[in-house]
Write a protein that holds these residues in place. Sequence first.
Motif, PDB file in Angstrom:
ATOM      1  N   ILE A  69       0.837  -1.192   0.000  1.00  0.00           N
ATOM      2  CA  ILE A  69       0.000   0.000   0.000  1.00  0.00           C
ATOM      3  C   ILE A  69       0.877   1.250   0.000  1.00  0.00           C
ATOM      4  O   ILE A  69       0.606   2.228  -0.704  1.00  0.00           O
ATOM      5  CB  ILE A  69      -0.938  -0.009   1.222  1.00  0.00           C
ATOM      6  CG1 ILE A  69      -1.829  -1.261   1.184  1.00  0.00           C
ATOM      7  CG2 ILE A  69      -1.794   1.254   1.255  1.00  0.00           C
ATOM      8  CD1 ILE A  69      -2.606  -1.504   2.463  1.00  0.00           C
ATOM      9  N   GLY A  70       1.964   1.192   0.777  1.00  0.00           N
ATOM     10  CA  GLY A  70       2.891   2.330   0.797  1.00  0.00           C
ATOM     11  C   GLY A  70       3.543   2.565  -0.552  1.00  0.00           C
ATOM     12  O   GLY A  70       3.887   3.712  -0.893  1.00  0.00           O
ATOM     13  N   ALA A  71       3.718   1.503  -1.358  1.00  0.00           N
ATOM     14  CA  ALA A  71       4.304   1.668  -2.690  1.00  0.00           C
ATOM     15  C   ALA A  71       3.389   2.514  -3.579  1.00  0.00           C
ATOM     16  O   ALA A  71       3.867   3.369  -4.340  1.00  0.00           O
ATOM     17  CB  ALA A  71       4.546   0.302  -3.325  1.00  0.00           C
ATOM     18  N   ALA A  72       2.079   2.277  -3.483  1.00  0.00           N
ATOM     19  CA  ALA A  72       1.144   3.083  -4.272  1.00  0.00           C
ATOM     20  C   ALA A  72       1.194   4.543  -3.839  1.00  0.00           C
ATOM     21  O   ALA A  72       1.177   5.461  -4.671  1.00  0.00           O
ATOM     22  CB  ALA A  72      -0.270   2.537  -4.130  1.00  0.00           C
ATOM     23  N   VAL A  73       1.255   4.769  -2.529  1.00  0.00           N
ATOM     24  CA  VAL A  73       1.340   6.144  -2.026  1.00  0.00           C
ATOM     25  C   VAL A  73       2.646   6.795  -2.475  1.00  0.00           C
ATOM     26  O   VAL A  73       2.686   7.976  -2.833  1.00  0.00           O
ATOM     27  CB  VAL A  73       1.219   6.161  -0.488  1.00  0.00           C
ATOM     28  CG1 VAL A  73       1.385   7.580   0.046  1.00  0.00           C
ATOM     29  CG2 VAL A  73      -0.120   5.586  -0.048  1.00  0.00           C
ATOM     30  N   SER A  74       3.732   6.016  -2.493  1.00  0.00           N
ATOM     31  CA  SER A  74       5.030   6.567  -2.899  1.00  0.00           C
ATOM     32  C   SER A  74       5.029   6.938  -4.374  1.00  0.00           C
ATOM     33  O   SER A  74       5.615   7.963  -4.761  1.00  0.00           O
ATOM     34  CB  SER A  74       6.150   5.567  -2.600  1.00  0.00           C
ATOM     35  OG  SER A  74       6.069   4.437  -3.450  1.00  0.00           O
ATOM     36  N   VAL A  75       4.391   6.137  -5.225  1.00  0.00           N
ATOM     37  CA  VAL A  75       4.276   6.489  -6.644  1.00  0.00           C
ATOM     38  C   VAL A  75       3.494   7.793  -6.789  1.00  0.00           C
ATOM     39  O   VAL A  75       3.852   8.681  -7.573  1.00  0.00           O
ATOM     40  CB  VAL A  75       3.602   5.349  -7.431  1.00  0.00           C
ATOM     41  CG1 VAL A  75       3.262   5.791  -8.855  1.00  0.00           C
ATOM     42  CG2 VAL A  75       4.506   4.126  -7.472  1.00  0.00           C
ATOM     43  N   ASN A  76       2.417   7.911  -6.004  1.00  0.00           N
ATOM     44  CA  ASN A  76       1.615   9.129  -6.023  1.00  0.00           C
ATOM     45  C   ASN A  76       2.461  10.347  -5.659  1.00  0.00           C
ATOM     46  O   ASN A  76       2.457  11.365  -6.356  1.00  0.00           O
ATOM     47  CB  ASN A  76       0.450   8.962  -5.031  1.00  0.00           C
ATOM     48  CG  ASN A  76      -0.443  10.183  -4.917  1.00  0.00           C
ATOM     49  OD1 ASN A  76       0.005  11.252  -4.525  1.00  0.00           O
ATOM     50  ND2 ASN A  76      -1.708  10.010  -5.227  1.00  0.00           N
ATOM     51  N   GLY A  90       5.781  12.113   3.674  1.00  0.00           N
ATOM     52  CA  GLY A  90       6.044  10.676   3.604  1.00  0.00           C
ATOM     53  C   GLY A  90       5.830   9.962   4.915  1.00  0.00           C
ATOM     54  O   GLY A  90       5.353   8.823   4.938  1.00  0.00           O
ATOM     55  N   LEU A  91       6.170  10.598   6.031  1.00  0.00           N
ATOM     56  CA  LEU A  91       6.120   9.937   7.331  1.00  0.00           C
ATOM     57  C   LEU A  91       4.840  10.262   8.087  1.00  0.00           C
ATOM     58  O   LEU A  91       3.975   9.403   8.273  1.00  0.00           O
ATOM     59  CB  LEU A  91       7.339  10.341   8.159  1.00  0.00           C
ATOM     60  CG  LEU A  91       7.427   9.748   9.567  1.00  0.00           C
ATOM     61  CD1 LEU A  91       7.527   8.233   9.499  1.00  0.00           C
ATOM     62  CD2 LEU A  91       8.609  10.332  10.323  1.00  0.00           C
ATOM     63  N   HIS A 122      11.805  16.993  -2.682  1.00  0.00           N
ATOM     64  CA  HIS A 122      10.952  16.910  -1.485  1.00  0.00           C
ATOM     65  C   HIS A 122       9.974  15.751  -1.616  1.00  0.00           C
ATOM     66  O   HIS A 122       9.804  14.936  -0.694  1.00  0.00           O
ATOM     67  CB  HIS A 122      10.212  18.243  -1.330  1.00  0.00           C
ATOM     68  CG  HIS A 122       9.298  18.327  -0.149  1.00  0.00           C
ATOM     69  ND1 HIS A 122       8.049  17.759  -0.132  1.00  0.00           N
ATOM     70  CD2 HIS A 122       9.457  18.940   1.062  1.00  0.00           C
ATOM     71  CE1 HIS A 122       7.465  18.011   1.029  1.00  0.00           C
ATOM     72  NE2 HIS A 122       8.307  18.719   1.771  1.00  0.00           N
ATOM     73  N   GLN A 123       9.331  15.646  -2.776  1.00  0.00           N
ATOM     74  CA  GLN A 123       8.335  14.598  -2.976  1.00  0.00           C
ATOM     75  C   GLN A 123       8.981  13.221  -3.167  1.00  0.00           C
ATOM     76  O   GLN A 123       8.393  12.203  -2.805  1.00  0.00           O
ATOM     77  CB  GLN A 123       7.456  14.942  -4.168  1.00  0.00           C
ATOM     78  CG  GLN A 123       6.604  16.180  -3.956  1.00  0.00           C
ATOM     79  CD  GLN A 123       5.743  16.082  -2.716  1.00  0.00           C
ATOM     80  OE1 GLN A 123       5.936  16.832  -1.762  1.00  0.00           O
ATOM     81  NE2 GLN A 123       4.812  15.147  -2.695  1.00  0.00           N
ATOM     82  N   ILE A 124      10.174  13.179  -3.740  1.00  0.00           N
ATOM     83  CA  ILE A 124      10.869  11.897  -3.868  1.00  0.00           C
ATOM     84  C   ILE A 124      11.246  11.372  -2.491  1.00  0.00           C
ATOM     85  O   ILE A 124      11.098  10.169  -2.192  1.00  0.00           O
ATOM     86  CB  ILE A 124      12.113  12.052  -4.766  1.00  0.00           C
ATOM     87  CG1 ILE A 124      11.681  12.326  -6.213  1.00  0.00           C
ATOM     88  CG2 ILE A 124      12.997  10.808  -4.698  1.00  0.00           C
ATOM     89  CD1 ILE A 124      12.826  12.644  -7.139  1.00  0.00           C
ATOM     90  N   GLY A 125      11.731  12.252  -1.610  1.00  0.00           N
ATOM     91  CA  GLY A 125      12.001  11.837  -0.237  1.00  0.00           C
ATOM     92  C   GLY A 125      10.741  11.351   0.453  1.00  0.00           C
ATOM     93  O   GLY A 125      10.755  10.350   1.188  1.00  0.00           O
ATOM     94  N   VAL A 149      10.021   7.342   1.944  1.00  0.00           N
ATOM     95  CA  VAL A 149       9.658   7.026   3.325  1.00  0.00           C
ATOM     96  C   VAL A 149       8.229   6.492   3.412  1.00  0.00           C
ATOM     97  O   VAL A 149       7.934   5.652   4.272  1.00  0.00           O
ATOM     98  CB  VAL A 149       9.854   8.274   4.216  1.00  0.00           C
ATOM     99  CG1 VAL A 149       9.300   8.048   5.607  1.00  0.00           C
ATOM    100  CG2 VAL A 149      11.328   8.617   4.298  1.00  0.00           C
ATOM    101  N   ALA A 150       7.351   6.929   2.523  1.00  0.00           N
ATOM    102  CA  ALA A 150       6.001   6.353   2.506  1.00  0.00           C
ATOM    103  C   ALA A 150       6.058   4.857   2.239  1.00  0.00           C
ATOM    104  O   ALA A 150       5.316   4.072   2.851  1.00  0.00           O
ATOM    105  CB  ALA A 150       5.156   7.056   1.450  1.00  0.00           C
ATOM    106  N   PHE A 151       6.964   4.447   1.346  1.00  0.00           N
ATOM    107  CA  PHE A 151       7.130   3.014   1.043  1.00  0.00           C
ATOM    108  C   PHE A 151       7.917   2.296   2.136  1.00  0.00           C
ATOM    109  O   PHE A 151       7.480   1.262   2.665  1.00  0.00           O
ATOM    110  CB  PHE A 151       7.833   2.863  -0.299  1.00  0.00           C
ATOM    111  CG  PHE A 151       8.259   1.452  -0.601  1.00  0.00           C
ATOM    112  CD1 PHE A 151       7.323   0.455  -0.813  1.00  0.00           C
ATOM    113  CD2 PHE A 151       9.604   1.117  -0.669  1.00  0.00           C
ATOM    114  CE1 PHE A 151       7.714  -0.847  -1.078  1.00  0.00           C
ATOM    115  CE2 PHE A 151      10.008  -0.172  -0.937  1.00  0.00           C
ATOM    116  CZ  PHE A 151       9.064  -1.156  -1.147  1.00  0.00           C
ATOM    117  N   LEU A 152       9.072   2.846   2.512  1.00  0.00           N
ATOM    118  CA  LEU A 152       9.920   2.169   3.488  1.00  0.00           C
ATOM    119  C   LEU A 152       9.283   2.136   4.870  1.00  0.00           C
ATOM    120  O   LEU A 152       9.517   1.199   5.644  1.00  0.00           O
ATOM    121  CB  LEU A 152      11.280   2.871   3.559  1.00  0.00           C
ATOM    122  CG  LEU A 152      12.126   2.797   2.282  1.00  0.00           C
ATOM    123  CD1 LEU A 152      13.407   3.620   2.437  1.00  0.00           C
ATOM    124  CD2 LEU A 152      12.464   1.343   1.956  1.00  0.00           C
ATOM    125  N   GLY A 153       8.469   3.134   5.210  1.00  0.00           N
ATOM    126  CA  GLY A 153       7.776   3.100   6.490  1.00  0.00           C
ATOM    127  C   GLY A 153       6.819   1.936   6.585  1.00  0.00           C
ATOM    128  O   GLY A 153       6.733   1.274   7.635  1.00  0.00           O
TER     129      GLY A 153
END
Length: 491
Positions: A116-123, A315-316, A433-436, A440-444
């Motif tokens: 789920i975090g991967a989808a948010v990270s792509v977004n 991200g966090l 900023h958004q890449i960071g 973290v959205a994915f890794l979290g």
Amino acid sequence: MTQTDMTGAGATGAGADGAEVNKAEVNKAEVTGAEENGTRATGAEADGAPDAGVSRAVGAAPGGAPRAGRRPRVHRAWSVAAVTFVTIIGAAAFRSLPGLLIDPLNEDFGWSRGTIGAAVSVNLALYGLTAPFAAALMDRFGIRRVVAVALTVIALGSGLTVWMTAAWQLLLCWGLLVGLGSGSMALAFAATVTNRWFTERRGLVSGILTAASASGQLIFLPLLSWMITRHDWRPAAVTVALAALAVVPFVWLLLRDHPADVGQKPYGATEFVPKPAPVPGAARRAVTVLFSALRTGPFWLLAGTFAICGASTNGLVQTHFVPAAHDHHMPVTAAASLLAVIGVFDVVGTIASGWFTDRFEPRRLLAVYYALRGVSLLFLPILLAPTVHPPMIFFIVFYGLDWVATVPPTLALCREHYGEDSAIVFGWVLASHQIGAALVAFLGGVARDAFGSYDVVWYASGALCAAAALMALVIRRRPTAPLVPAAPAPA
């Protein structure tokens, strides 16, 4: 009557006729002058002030300058700003939802938090990478078209999630479609409207439009969390789609690309500004400026610190605070309300940071902001509890004040080092900023799956903020040339 008398009378009549002709010519010149200066009656009537156009055409002084007194009570620029404000509030719905979806999707489909975090990270990544080109799209196709299409794409992506059955569909709908749509109307939307429609009050308008996002978050976070708790996540996704679609008619009917489209000058301008021609090479310039900035040290430091800023905010906290609080048995509605309060104090902190930036060294401000943010994150694991208590409220207020307080000093350093290209450079810094945030959205989510809690994520983010504080201090000052050249030494 003598011939002389008849001649004199004829001359007098001719003089009167000539005076009338001259008077008519002067009136005609006045009307023509008013029209040439962009104050046509038709233009004012299109702006909803029919009497203003007539008064300007008839009552204009020679040379086209409007006489003091009668003028439109509300300039069209303010209605455009109001439509932009409502649009950003409607768009804030999709920014509020990702953190609320993690637990429901995990329970409904059994997908891991990492997935789920991967989808948010792509977004988040697409939101940042699209932003530098958003202004180029608006220059090429117009603000109204780009924003209307972006809102429609967001509504499509959010609405289609109701029928998804596989994780790749979440990546496609919420990651790709909503990411592209939101990136197309990122900060460039508010900045473009402000730059085109205002020459005065730009700071005020920028602050109001920035506050719209926080206001939308305050409105939608409690509402969406209540829907998810009482019903399901699907009504919340439909609400986001409907909110985006509801704004489209306002954008299409009321928003205009440029003041010249309605025959007006920008607010505060002294001269009529013609609408510029489309700029097809703007995207090429954005890439050229990027490659030039990549060869400088300050860009890497600014991009690195801002990437950590995104990692520790969007991200966090924005993505993982609600599920982390729910792990400690705090109700989702309470956690979402706390996140909404962060959005409120975000506005106060950003305005205060701008005031500080005008008076203090931006590098030192960044160092203080990141250091304090890192310390607060180290205390967060022991503050999470089933109920809201005063130390948690203190954390929320402080984190809200520090949320995007880093923007004004970062923008000031971009202006200091990159001059006329600073806006484009800041766009690329915003992309970092958004890449960071995406990482973290994915890794979290991956860390939560691996360790069973978010504690390690909070501690790691605190350490990253400490590193960002040191990086900010390393940014060198740009040397300035002396205003008066030194006198030559005597021979």
